[in-house]
Motif scaffolding. Structure first.
Motif, PDB file in Angstrom:
ATOM      1  N   GLY A  38      -4.982 145.162  20.896  1.00 45.40           N
ATOM      2  CA  GLY A  38      -3.748 145.421  20.178  1.00 45.40           C
ATOM      3  C   GLY A  38      -2.551 144.877  20.929  1.00 45.40           C
ATOM      4  N   ALA A  39      -1.478 144.578  20.196  1.00 46.22           N
ATOM      5  CA  ALA A  39      -0.241 144.059  20.778  1.00 46.22           C
ATOM      6  C   ALA A  39       0.741 145.193  21.022  1.00 46.22           C
ATOM      7  N   VAL A  40       1.491 145.085  22.120  1.00 44.27           N
ATOM      8  CA  VAL A  40       2.497 146.081  22.481  1.00 44.27           C
ATOM      9  C   VAL A  40       3.847 145.387  22.573  1.00 44.27           C
ATOM     10  N   GLU A  41       4.888 146.012  21.983  1.00 41.90           N
ATOM     11  CA  GLU A  41       6.232 145.437  21.980  1.00 41.90           C
ATOM     12  C   GLU A  41       7.231 146.482  22.477  1.00 41.90           C
ATOM     13  N   PHE A  42       8.089 146.071  23.407  1.00 42.07           N
ATOM     14  CA  PHE A  42       9.177 146.903  23.903  1.00 42.07           C
ATOM     15  C   PHE A  42      10.496 146.302  23.431  1.00 42.07           C
ATOM     16  N   GLY A  43      11.513 147.136  23.258  1.00 43.40           N
ATOM     17  CA  GLY A  43      12.789 146.582  22.830  1.00 43.40           C
ATOM     18  C   GLY A  43      13.966 147.449  23.209  1.00 43.40           C
TER      19      GLY A  43
ATOM     20  N   LEU B  61       9.496 151.317  21.200  1.00 41.43           N
ATOM     21  CA  LEU B  61       8.166 150.924  21.637  1.00 41.43           C
ATOM     22  C   LEU B  61       7.272 150.835  20.411  1.00 41.43           C
ATOM     23  N   GLY B  62       6.505 149.749  20.304  1.00 43.13           N
ATOM     24  CA  GLY B  62       5.627 149.586  19.157  1.00 43.13           C
ATOM     25  C   GLY B  62       4.242 149.116  19.568  1.00 43.13           C
TER      26      GLY B  62
ATOM     27  N   ALA C 255       7.979 153.968  17.879  1.00 42.28           N
ATOM     28  CA  ALA C 255       8.900 155.067  18.151  1.00 42.28           C
ATOM     29  C   ALA C 255      10.200 154.483  18.677  1.00 42.28           C
ATOM     30  N   SER C 256      11.315 155.071  18.276  1.00 39.29           N
ATOM     31  CA  SER C 256      12.630 154.605  18.732  1.00 39.29           C
ATOM     32  C   SER C 256      13.535 155.789  19.019  1.00 39.29           C
ATOM     33  N   TRP C 257      14.486 155.542  19.906  1.00 42.99           N
ATOM     34  CA  TRP C 257      15.504 156.536  20.254  1.00 42.99           C
ATOM     35  C   TRP C 257      16.835 155.816  20.304  1.00 42.99           C
TER      36      TRP C 257
ATOM     37  N   VAL D 110      23.335 143.186  19.476  1.00 39.90           N
ATOM     38  CA  VAL D 110      22.444 142.341  20.279  1.00 39.90           C
ATOM     39  C   VAL D 110      21.138 143.100  20.440  1.00 39.90           C
ATOM     40  N   ARG D 111      20.022 142.355  20.490  1.00 40.82           N
ATOM     41  CA  ARG D 111      18.705 142.983  20.567  1.00 40.82           C
ATOM     42  C   ARG D 111      17.778 142.104  21.385  1.00 40.82           C
TER      43      ARG D 111
END
Length: 367
Positions: free
Chosen positions: A288-293, A324-325, A336-338, A264-265
């Motif tokens: 600019g666009a910012v995306e969190f996930g 975060l993108g 960046a992802s963790w 799931v995302r």
């Protein structure tokens, strides 16, 4: 172009730590007003020259005034199967797909027909994998899948309401089945590795290099996949599950195994617009666009696989991650992802059930 800075921890296998040119792809498209299309997509990432896509297609309306279109495609391409797997890597927030991707088909050679209506899409095709030393698909396993055989697949996508125009559909329901047959050899066993988001092995079949120590595909295999995705305002949600079953053989031992995975995302978009193909563009060029996930995924491997897998393979695992993108302009992305992977159970010779892996990836992408 995708360049990564990677760090990972864990006790199994080697991962691509440090700086890595993940993808370097040139896309050549030729299209005509009569509906014909030719695509060639070589990839020079990871220091190798590979052909990812190479096909000829035709697309057109059933009748001049019809809203139904038909596309026929012949060549090498990614089959229309799964949810996240069919999304272009250039539009993904997380640099690596969830573990469900390891259960999905790789790029294959074959023929496919897709019938598209405003509220539904039906795809069907027949496929055959090329030899692993000729062409591979690095969207999943960086070694390339040593898989051959033949498969037939069908997939249905339904949109209960709304259609993707300038924005994604509010809800899409996906269901698909892929059935095939493969008789493995020592040189091409016909079995894939299952990797974590850190590109470390979760389950790997034995490959000793001879018929007595190499596990081979031995007959029928199949995949069943269901999923859904949709966008509501700034929020985009995705969920899918897949079951893979196949027969494997090691010497005189032969067994049918079944493995499952799910994911799931959820992603949240600020100062941007999400297109129908899920690509992002800034609402204002200056910001600019910012995306969190965030995402959560898991996998369960058949208990009967223990005699056929290498030491360290896991029987079940659970992964979770944050990302975060930033998209300053169309085609450019910094992210960046963790991810953390916890092996919740193992085979008798496996690592401790509490063993965990961490993966941190920073990606610069330019298209």
């Amino acid at each position: 172009l995708q360049a990564d800075a990677r760090w990972s921890s864990g006790r199994l296998g080697d991962a691509d730590d440090g700086f890595l040119l993940r993808r370097a792809r040139l896309v050549f498209d030729v299209s005509t007003t009569s509906g014909w299309q030719l695509r060639l997509q070589p990839d020079f990432g990871r220091g190798r020259a590979l052909l990812q896509d190479g096909y000829v297609a035709w697309r057109g309306a059933v009748t001049r005034d019809s809203a139904t279109t038909v596309e026929g495609r012949v060549g090498r391409f990614r089959p229309a199967f799964g949810v996240e797997r069919t999304q272009s890597s250039a539009t993904l927030l997380f640099p690596e797909r969830a573990i469900v991707n390891a259960f999905m088909p790789s790029r294959l050679s074959g023929a496919q027909v897709v019938v598209t209506r405003p509220r539904a899409v039906l795809a069907a095709g027949v496929y055959r994998a090329a030899d692993a030393d000729v062409v591979v698909d690095t969207d999943g396993d960086p070694r390339g899948p040593a898989v051959g055989g033949r498969d037939a697949a069908a997939r249905l996508l339904v949109r209960p309401w709304g259609t993707p125009t300038a924005r994604p559909a509010p809800l899409e329901l996906h269901a698909g089945a892929m059935l095939g047959h493969e008789e493995g050899t020592v040189d091409q066993p016909g079995l894939e590795r299952f990797l974590t988001p850190a590109q470390r092995p979760a389950l790997v079949y034995r490959d000793g290099g001879d018929s007595a120590t190499t596990v081979l595909a031995d007959g029928g295999r199949g995949r069943l996949a269901v999923g859904a995705q949709g966008a509501v305002g700034r929020l985009h949600l995705l969920a899918e599950a897949v079951r893979l079953h196949h027969r494997v053989r090691l010497g005189a031992r032969d067994v049918r195994l079944a493995h499952d995975a799910w994911a799931v995302r959820a992603t949240w978009l600020l100062r941007g617009v999400r297109g129908p193909d899920l690509d992002l563009r800034p609402a204002r060029p200056s910001a600019g666009a910012v995306e969190f996930g965030a995402r959560l995924a898991g996998a369960r491997f058949d208990e009967g696989a223990e005699p056929f897998v290498v030491r360290g393979s896991s029987r079940a695992l659970l992964t979770g991650g944050l990302a975060l993108g930033w998209v300053p302009r169309p085609g450019t992305r910094l992210g960046a992802s963790w991810d953390v992977t916890r092996r919740t159970a193992g085979y008798a010779a496996a690592v401790r059930p509490t063993a965990a892996e961490h993966a941190f990836i920073v990606r610069v992408q330019q298209g």
